[in-house]
Motif scaffolding. Structure first.
Motif: not given
Length: 63
Positions: A15-19, A50-55
């Protein structure tokens, strides 16, 4: 496991890299459009984050 499931798992684990990538993409769009669509870009960035956090949350509960 399907391709989509694998992609979701990778996003959830990174998630950190995606964000960071979401921020970089938004900054690039703002630079190209001279901030003309900054509000829309910010909303899209937040929705993507938000979508990445949900995943990430889904990955934690399935383990």
């Amino acid at each position: 496991m399907s391709f989509i499931d694998k992609a979701k798992d990778l996003i959830g684990q990174n998630v950190d890299k995606v964000e960071a990538a979401i921020e970089k993409a938004g900054d690039a769009i703002d630079a190209k459009t001279e901030g003309k669509f900054a509000g829309a870009v910010d909303k899209a960035q937040q929705a993507a984050k938000d979508a990445a956090q949900k995943l990430q949350g889904e990955g934690d509960t399935s383990a």
